[in-house]
Design a protein around this motif. Structure first.
Motif, short mmCIF file in Angstrom:
data_model
loop_
_atom_site.label_atom_id
_atom_site.label_comp_id
_atom_site.label_asym_id
_atom_site.label_seq_id
_atom_site.Cartn_x
_atom_site.Cartn_y
_atom_site.Cartn_z
N GLY A 72 39.27 65.37 38.05
CA GLY A 72 40.09 65.08 39.22
C GLY A 72 39.30 64.46 40.36
O GLY A 72 38.60 63.48 40.20
N GLN A 73 39.39 65.09 41.52
CA GLN A 73 38.75 64.54 42.73
C GLN A 73 37.29 64.96 42.86
O GLN A 73 36.66 64.69 43.88
CB GLN A 73 39.53 65.00 43.98
N SER A 74 36.74 65.63 41.86
CA SER A 74 35.35 66.05 41.94
C SER A 74 34.42 64.83 41.96
O SER A 74 34.66 63.84 41.25
CB SER A 74 35.01 66.91 40.71
N PRO A 75 33.33 64.91 42.75
CA PRO A 75 32.38 63.79 42.75
C PRO A 75 31.67 63.62 41.41
O PRO A 75 30.97 62.63 41.20
CB PRO A 75 31.39 64.16 43.86
N HIS A 76 31.85 64.57 40.47
CA HIS A 76 31.26 64.42 39.13
C HIS A 76 32.07 63.46 38.26
O HIS A 76 31.63 63.10 37.17
CB HIS A 76 31.18 65.78 38.43
N ASN A 77 33.26 63.10 38.74
CA ASN A 77 34.11 62.18 37.97
C ASN A 77 33.39 60.84 37.84
O ASN A 77 32.99 60.23 38.83
CB ASN A 77 35.45 62.00 38.70
N TYR A 78 33.23 60.36 36.59
CA TYR A 78 32.51 59.10 36.40
C TYR A 78 33.22 57.94 37.10
O TYR A 78 32.60 56.93 37.42
CB TYR A 78 32.31 58.79 34.92
N ALA A 79 34.51 58.09 37.33
CA ALA A 79 35.24 57.06 38.08
C ALA A 79 34.60 56.84 39.45
O ALA A 79 34.58 55.71 39.96
CB ALA A 79 36.71 57.48 38.24
N ALA A 80 34.04 57.93 40.00
CA ALA A 80 33.42 57.83 41.33
C ALA A 80 32.22 56.89 41.31
O ALA A 80 31.92 56.25 42.32
CB ALA A 80 32.98 59.21 41.79
N PHE A 81 31.56 56.78 40.17
CA PHE A 81 30.36 55.94 40.06
C PHE A 81 30.72 54.50 39.68
O PHE A 81 29.87 53.64 39.62
CB PHE A 81 29.41 56.51 39.00
N LEU A 82 32.00 54.29 39.38
CA LEU A 82 32.45 52.96 38.93
C LEU A 82 33.27 52.25 40.00
O LEU A 82 33.89 51.22 39.71
CB LEU A 82 33.27 53.11 37.64
N GLY A 83 33.29 52.82 41.19
CA GLY A 83 34.00 52.16 42.28
C GLY A 83 35.51 52.26 42.18
O GLY A 83 36.24 51.50 42.83
N VAL A 84 36.00 53.21 41.38
CA VAL A 84 37.44 53.39 41.24
C VAL A 84 37.95 54.09 42.51
O VAL A 84 37.34 55.07 42.96
CB VAL A 84 37.76 54.26 40.00
N PRO A 85 39.05 53.62 43.12
CA PRO A 85 39.57 54.27 44.32
C PRO A 85 39.85 55.75 44.07
O PRO A 85 40.35 56.12 43.00
CB PRO A 85 40.87 53.51 44.62
N GLN A 86 39.52 56.59 45.05
CA GLN A 86 39.59 58.04 44.85
C GLN A 86 40.99 58.51 44.45
O GLN A 86 41.12 59.47 43.71
CB GLN A 86 39.12 58.77 46.12
N ALA A 87 42.01 57.81 44.93
CA ALA A 87 43.38 58.22 44.58
C ALA A 87 43.62 58.14 43.08
O ALA A 87 44.51 58.83 42.55
CB ALA A 87 44.38 57.33 45.31
N GLU A 88 42.83 57.31 42.39
CA GLU A 88 43.03 57.15 40.93
C GLU A 88 42.17 58.10 40.10
O GLU A 88 42.35 58.18 38.89
CB GLU A 88 42.72 55.70 40.52
#
Ligand SMILES: CC(C)(COP(=O)(O)OP(=O)(O)OC[C@H]1O[C@@H](n2cnc3c(N)ncnc32)[C@H](O)[C@@H]1OP(=O)(O)O)[C@@H](O)C(=O)NCCC(=O)NCCS
Length: 180
Positions: free
Chosen positions: A83-99
């Motif tokens: 989810g919204q955890s900073p461990h989400n790899y989406a966070a490292f890929l520049g994916v908007p946090q809402a996604e």
């Protein structure tokens, strides 16, 4: 799901195994397999281990697929719905946090050396896909650029390399993603 291992300890074989979701009481078996495999790796930096607490959490709140022969666990694949955890790899890929809630981490793939060469990493991912929540539309993963086994399996499963950076406190990793 029943599977046949066609290779055991590098030799031709015909051994039945069961591929299924692990339960929280099986976390110690997952943790023990992780540690056994990691201790035997010629390049332990290819695989950053998890705590028993984290593994228990993945099993209870996310997903862990295991390959069993009776009571013996020989392979597993963990996912983390972070989810919204900073461990989400989406966070490292520049994916908007809402996604981020639509992204899950495909976390660790481990196959005991005895059972390698049966395509189990790929089989576990295929088995996991129908079990992921419908809200998950993307998977993220990290792989050491030096780990040809894990990398070729990830690419064969439809992951693509999106970035390369240091992760987990200083380990070189590709960040990969797969759209579901
Ligand atoms: C990555 C891993 C899960 C792949 O296992 P797998 O699904 O059994 O691999 P495959 O079936 O795709 O194997 C393809 C070939 O590579 C070989 N192979 C796979 N992993 C190997 C390894 N770590 N070392 C040497 N050879 C390996 C297999 O024996 C097979 O050889 P063959 O074609 O001669 O039969 C496994 O190597 C492993 O557990 N590694 C340690 C943990 C790790 O690095 N995980 C990834 C990061 S989370």
């Amino acid at each position: 799901m029943e599977l046949i291992l066609h290779k055991v300890c590098g030799h031709p074989a015909q051994q039945a195994v069961t591929l299924r979701r692990c339960t929280p009481d099986e976390a110690p078996a997952v943790y023990a397999l992780q540690n056994e495999v990691h201790a035997a790796m010629p390049h332990p930096e290819w695989f950053v281990t998890d705590t028993l607490e984290h593994i228990t959490g993945y099993i209870a709140d996310s997903l862990c697929i295991g390959v069993w022969q009776g009571s013996r666990l020989g392979a597993y694949l963990t996912f983390y719905y972070c989810g919204q955890s900073p461990h989400n790899y989406a966070a490292f890929l520049g994916v908007p946090q809402a996604e981020w809630p639509h992204w899950a981490n495909a976390d660790s793939a481990v196959v005991h050396p005895d059972w390698r060469g049966n395509g189990l990493q790929r089989r576990m991912l295929e088995a996991a896909l129908p079990l992921l929540p419908e809200s998950i539309t993307h998977l993220g993963a990290t792989v050491s650029p030096a780990n040809p086994y894990s990398l070729s399996n990830a690419l064969a499963c439809g992951f693509t390399i999106r970035a390369r950076r240091e992760m987990y406190g200083g380990f070189d990793r590709y960040l990969l993603a797969k759209e579901l």
